[in-house]
Design an enzyme around this catalytic site. Structure first.
Site, PDB file in Angstrom:
ATOM      1  N   ASP A 109       3.488  -6.872  12.794  1.00 45.44           N
ATOM      2  CA  ASP A 109       4.128  -7.368  11.577  1.00 45.44           C
ATOM      3  C   ASP A 109       5.599  -7.680  11.831  1.00 45.44           C
ATOM      4  O   ASP A 109       6.146  -8.655  11.300  1.00 45.44           O
ATOM      5  CB  ASP A 109       4.010  -6.338  10.456  1.00 45.44           C
ATOM      6  CG  ASP A 109       2.565  -6.107  10.037  1.00 45.44           C
ATOM      7  OD1 ASP A 109       1.742  -7.024  10.193  1.00 45.44           O
ATOM      8  OD2 ASP A 109       2.265  -4.992   9.562  1.00 45.44           O
TER       9      ASP A 109
ATOM     10  N   ASP B  85       0.471   4.835   1.720  1.00 45.31           N
ATOM     11  CA  ASP B  85      -0.298   5.512   2.764  1.00 45.31           C
ATOM     12  C   ASP B  85      -0.147   7.022   2.629  1.00 45.31           C
ATOM     13  O   ASP B  85       0.973   7.549   2.715  1.00 45.31           O
ATOM     14  CB  ASP B  85       0.174   5.083   4.160  1.00 45.31           C
ATOM     15  CG  ASP B  85      -0.151   3.639   4.468  1.00 45.31           C
ATOM     16  OD1 ASP B  85      -0.928   3.022   3.718  1.00 45.31           O
ATOM     17  OD2 ASP B  85       0.394   3.116   5.467  1.00 45.31           O
TER      18      ASP B  85
ATOM     19  N   ASN C 133       0.817  -1.216   0.000  1.00 45.69           N
ATOM     20  CA  ASN C 133       0.000   0.000   0.000  1.00 45.69           C
ATOM     21  C   ASN C 133       0.851   1.265   0.000  1.00 45.69           C
ATOM     22  O   ASN C 133       1.977   1.273   0.508  1.00 45.69           O
ATOM     23  CB  ASN C 133      -0.903   0.056   1.244  1.00 45.69           C
ATOM     24  CG  ASN C 133      -2.102  -0.853   1.126  1.00 45.69           C
ATOM     25  OD1 ASN C 133      -2.478  -1.290   0.050  1.00 45.69           O
ATOM     26  ND2 ASN C 133      -2.709  -1.152   2.263  1.00 45.69           N
TER      27      ASN C 133
ATOM     28  N   GLY D   2       2.540  -9.934  26.737  1.00 44.88           N
ATOM     29  CA  GLY D   2       3.500 -10.764  26.031  1.00 44.88           C
ATOM     30  C   GLY D   2       2.865 -11.631  24.966  1.00 44.88           C
ATOM     31  O   GLY D   2       1.938 -11.204  24.263  1.00 44.88           O
TER      32      GLY D   2
ATOM     33  N   GLY E 136      -0.438  -8.189  23.715  1.00 41.76           N
ATOM     34  CA  GLY E 136      -0.122  -6.815  24.086  1.00 41.76           C
ATOM     35  C   GLY E 136       0.899  -6.758  25.200  1.00 41.76           C
ATOM     36  O   GLY E 136       1.953  -7.401  25.129  1.00 41.76           O
TER      37      GLY E 136
ATOM     38  N   ASN F 183      -3.808 -11.935  17.289  1.00 46.61           N
ATOM     39  CA  ASN F 183      -3.968 -11.312  18.595  1.00 46.61           C
ATOM     40  C   ASN F 183      -5.253 -11.806  19.257  1.00 46.61           C
ATOM     41  O   ASN F 183      -5.997 -12.629  18.697  1.00 46.61           O
ATOM     42  CB  ASN F 183      -3.938  -9.787  18.498  1.00 46.61           C
ATOM     43  CG  ASN F 183      -5.061  -9.223  17.637  1.00 46.61           C
ATOM     44  OD1 ASN F 183      -6.160  -9.789  17.552  1.00 46.61           O
ATOM     45  ND2 ASN F 183      -4.803  -8.096  16.989  1.00 46.61           N
TER      46      ASN F 183
END
Length: 299
Positions: free
Chosen positions: A249, A12, A10, A222, A219, A180
């Site tokens: 990432d 941005d 992308n 860990g 987060g 996540n």
């Protein structure tokens, strides 16, 4: 062993504004900054800087040359990126206000112009045991997964952004899930609560996908790894946070590279945690991703 990242690229466009533009309003921005972006690009850069032999496949318009140059400079092979005349590169229009909040409009562009012919042509260059890393920002994702599985490649899925397409994918083919808490909860179709236990969540994912390994990022708590034979947990390295963009990432790229180069889950988790800590201490996405040498000397 090679890693193919088949993912998004992308451009941005970030506008600094006093407030978000309202319906019917014309607003002058204070500044415009143009950055490289896309989860695919960020993860490829992380893999390359971590020392992996990484190849990127995807598509850009003729306006996306600098995205390819960035990946090349990081050490990635970009010969499998199609440059299209008829469509612009994927992009994001980002408004950033005085409080640091943002609102974003995404345009898929060339990321949504992947053809099955390109997939087949690309995968012919890889073998059984090679890794393929995927995210949810390109079209033909299910086809990519089916063909990669047929070849015996190790499929790594980062199911982000999470949407209605993910449950329709052949998730039974995934060898590694990197995700996540929110993404994990959505895949399990359960409600996220404040007191949810990360280890329990990872365990439920393993029950649902018993042939896969689960890497769950939590987060400040860990991260957790679990498969049928092994469990591992990794605390974060506390640093002053400047910008969390691309932290996930960075973790993904360094974990995969660490696993391939060192063979130890624990060492790979530690390497990924260090790299993501460095990334959040710097501004930007791809520019914040450290090299392997920086990471090795951290802490």
């Amino acid at each position: 062993m090679k890693v193919l990242c088949f993912g998004s690229l992308n451009i941005d466009y970030t506008y600094t504004v006093e407030h978000f533009v309202q319906k019917g309003e014309t607003l002058s921005s204070e500044s415009l900054q143009v950055f490289s972006g896309g989860k695919g690009l960020n993860q490829t850069v992380a893999l390359a800087r971590a020392g992996a032999e990484v190849y990127h496949a995807g598509a850009v318009g003729t306006d996306g040359g600098f995205l390819l140059q960035l990946m090349k400079e990081a050490g990635a092979n970009v010969e499998n990126v199609a440059v299209l005349d008829e469509v612009r590169s994927g992009n994001a229009i980002i408004q950033k206000d005085k409080d640091g909040d943002n609102c974003i409009i995404l345009y898929g562009g060339a990321n949504q112009a992947i053809t099955r012919e390109q997939v087949d042509r690309t995968l012919r260059q890889f073998e059984r045991g090679d890794f393929i890393l995927l995210q949810n920002e390109i079209n033909e994702l299910a086809y990519v997964m089916e063909r990669a599985h047929e070849k015996g490649m190790k499929i790594v899925l980062n199911p982000s952004p999470m949407d209605e397409k993910i449950p329709k994918l052949p998730l039974q083919h995934v060898d590694y899930f990197l995700l996540n808490e929110v993404e994990a909860t959505q895949i399990l179709r359960s409600d996220l609560t404040e007191d949810i236990n990360g280890e329990l969540l990872a365990g439920r994912l393993l029950e649902k996908f018993p042939s896969a390994a689960i890497v769950l990022t939590l987060g400040e708590k860990g991260s957790i790894y679990i498969d049928k034979k092994e469990k591992a947990s990794q605390p974060i390295y506390k640093v002053r946070t400047v910008d969390t963009t691309a932290a996930g990432d960075t973790f993904t790229g360094f974990f995969i590279a660490g696993l391939l180069k060192r063979g130890s889950v624990k060492e790979a988790m530690e390497l990924a945690a260090k790299a993501s800590a460095i990334a959040v201490s710097r501004p930007g996405a791809a520019p914040s991703i450290p090299t392997l040498a920086e990471t090795s000397h951290f802490w």
